[in-house]
Design a protein around this motif. Structure first.
Motif, PDB file in Angstrom:
ATOM      1  N   ASN A  36       0.724  -1.315   0.005  1.00 15.93           N
ATOM      2  CA  ASN A  36       0.064   0.058  -0.042  1.00 15.93           C
ATOM      3  C   ASN A  36       0.833   1.198  -0.054  1.00 15.93           C
ATOM      4  N   ILE A  37       1.996   1.333   0.824  1.00 10.50           N
ATOM      5  CA  ILE A  37       2.578   2.332   0.932  1.00 10.50           C
ATOM      6  C   ILE A  37       3.431   2.498  -0.360  1.00 10.50           C
ATOM      7  N   ASP A  40       0.562   3.635  -3.152  1.00 11.49           N
ATOM      8  CA  ASP A  40      -0.226   4.791  -3.087  1.00 11.49           C
ATOM      9  C   ASP A  40       0.139   6.044  -4.017  1.00 11.49           C
ATOM     10  N   PRO A  41       1.599   6.320  -3.802  1.00  8.79           N
ATOM     11  CA  PRO A  41       2.167   7.409  -4.418  1.00  8.79           C
ATOM     12  C   PRO A  41       2.295   7.398  -5.998  1.00  8.79           C
ATOM     13  N   ILE A  44      -1.678   7.717  -6.999  1.00 12.61           N
ATOM     14  CA  ILE A  44      -2.263   9.014  -6.584  1.00 12.61           C
ATOM     15  C   ILE A  44      -1.490  10.027  -7.533  1.00 12.61           C
ATOM     16  N   ALA A  54      -6.019   6.029  -4.392  1.00 17.17           N
ATOM     17  CA  ALA A  54      -5.934   5.378  -3.175  1.00 17.17           C
ATOM     18  C   ALA A  54      -6.453   4.014  -2.907  1.00 17.17           C
ATOM     19  N   ALA A  57      -5.104   1.219  -4.895  1.00 16.04           N
ATOM     20  CA  ALA A  57      -3.982   0.777  -4.299  1.00 16.04           C
ATOM     21  C   ALA A  57      -4.114   0.026  -3.150  1.00 16.04           C
ATOM     22  N   THR A  58      -5.202   0.231  -2.509  1.00 17.45           N
ATOM     23  CA  THR A  58      -5.510  -0.290  -1.288  1.00 17.45           C
ATOM     24  C   THR A  58      -6.183  -1.859  -1.605  1.00 17.45           C
ATOM     25  N   SER A  61      -3.365  -4.079  -2.970  1.00 13.54           N
ATOM     26  CA  SER A  61      -2.388  -4.453  -1.628  1.00 13.54           C
ATOM     27  C   SER A  61      -3.158  -5.523  -0.898  1.00 13.54           C
TER      28      SER A  61
END
Length: 301
Positions: A36-37, A40-41, A44, A54, A57-58, A61
């Motif tokens: 996720n970390i 995310d970038p 996004i 976001a 991405a979640t 993950s």
């Protein structure tokens, strides 16, 4: 959809932890968090998907975590392997699970009711500033509650396994450690909040002096009994681990439904400072529920 997917992953992870594979369970959490970390970038900012990025991405993950979990639970390393023939719903298994899961379900469900009750009462007596203060304090309370839930969930398989194996000494030792560690954490957290409430407030507010002032004094009231709350959480998790679903359910209902919800509306009727009275409902409820839970624990364990 995302929440349901996440809950399924958590349930599968619980199946790993219940077998005693704590390291594998920790790796499962780490895989989802790290993915996720990283994603995310990328979604996004790199792909300019904003909120959709976001969420995507979640989901990805959680999907990666789910694949990892299923690979473990269907492999040879798992003590209890997932087999299609064992996935048929059976009354003798489902009903006890529902009974034991009812207590945490009620705890989560009543959070929404409490949030509505707090906000409507504070909006009536203190306006938007009081509601904003309550929003911040609810988030601060999570710093206390989530680690306690983690401790309890980690201790549950240890207590349950040793209880089933009739190893009474190990059961008592685990329960004792759970209560002591939970109490130490909540006392340390309570002491920090009482001494430095502004530290937490600044995490959420940096522009409104009025909100900062109200949240600072309200934190000392609202969190007044947090120091001993670890006892109740440990006791409730212990009852769940020992299969005493009724006692665990009663403790869950006592603090939020039987005590806190009525006190939010009753206490302003007897105290002149209405906003103070609403915030005071929390520590009063916590104190009574800890006392009752402790009494039940001493009488039944």
């Amino acid at each position: 959809t995302l929440h349901l997917f996440e809950r399924n992953v958590e349930l599968l992870q619980d199946a790993i932890n219940a077998q005693g594979y704590a390291k594998t369970g920790m790796i499962t959490v780490a895989i989802g968090a790290l993915c996720n970390i990283i994603l995310d970038p990328i979604f996004i900012f790199g792909l300019h998907l904003d909120v959709r990025g976001a969420a995507l991405a979640t989901i990805l993950s959680q999907g990666i975590s789910c694949i990892w979990i299923l690979r473990f639970l269907t492999g040879t390393h798992s003590t209890l392997r997932i087999r299609l023939r064992n996935l048929r719903p059976q009354k003798k298994f489902i009903l006890p699970c529902l009974a034991l899961g009812l207590a945490p379900f009620i705890m989560q469900f009543t959070e929404s009711a409490l949030s509505i009750s707090f906000n409507t009462s504070l909006l009536k007596y203190g306006g938007d500033t009081a509601v904003g203060a309550m929003t911040i304090l609810s988030s601060v309370m999570q710093f206390s509650m989530l680690p306690l839930q983690g401790l309890g969930q980690g201790a549950q398989p240890l207590i349950s396994y040793n209880y089933g194996a009739a190893k009474v000494d190990r059961v008592k030792k685990t329960i004792r450690i759970l209560i002591v560690v939970s109490l130490i954490y909540t006392m340390a957290f309570w002491l920090f909040v009482e001494c430095f409430p502004g530290v937490f407030v600044q995490l959420f507010n940096s522009s409104s002096p009025e909100l900062y002032e109200m949240t600072t004094w309200a934190a000392r009231i609202y969190m007044g009994m947090t120091g001993i709350f670890g006892i109740q959480m440990a006791i409730q998790q212990t009852f769940m681990s020992l299969g005493q679903a009724k006692l665990s359910l009663f403790i869950a209902c006592l603090r939020k439904i039987i005590l806190l919800l009525p006190l939010i509306y009753l206490m302003p009727m007897f105290i002149e400072n209405k906003v103070f009275a609403v915030f005071l409902a929390e520590p009063v409820s916590d104190f009574i529920s800890v006392a009752v839970a402790s009494t039940l624990f001493l009488c039944n364990i």
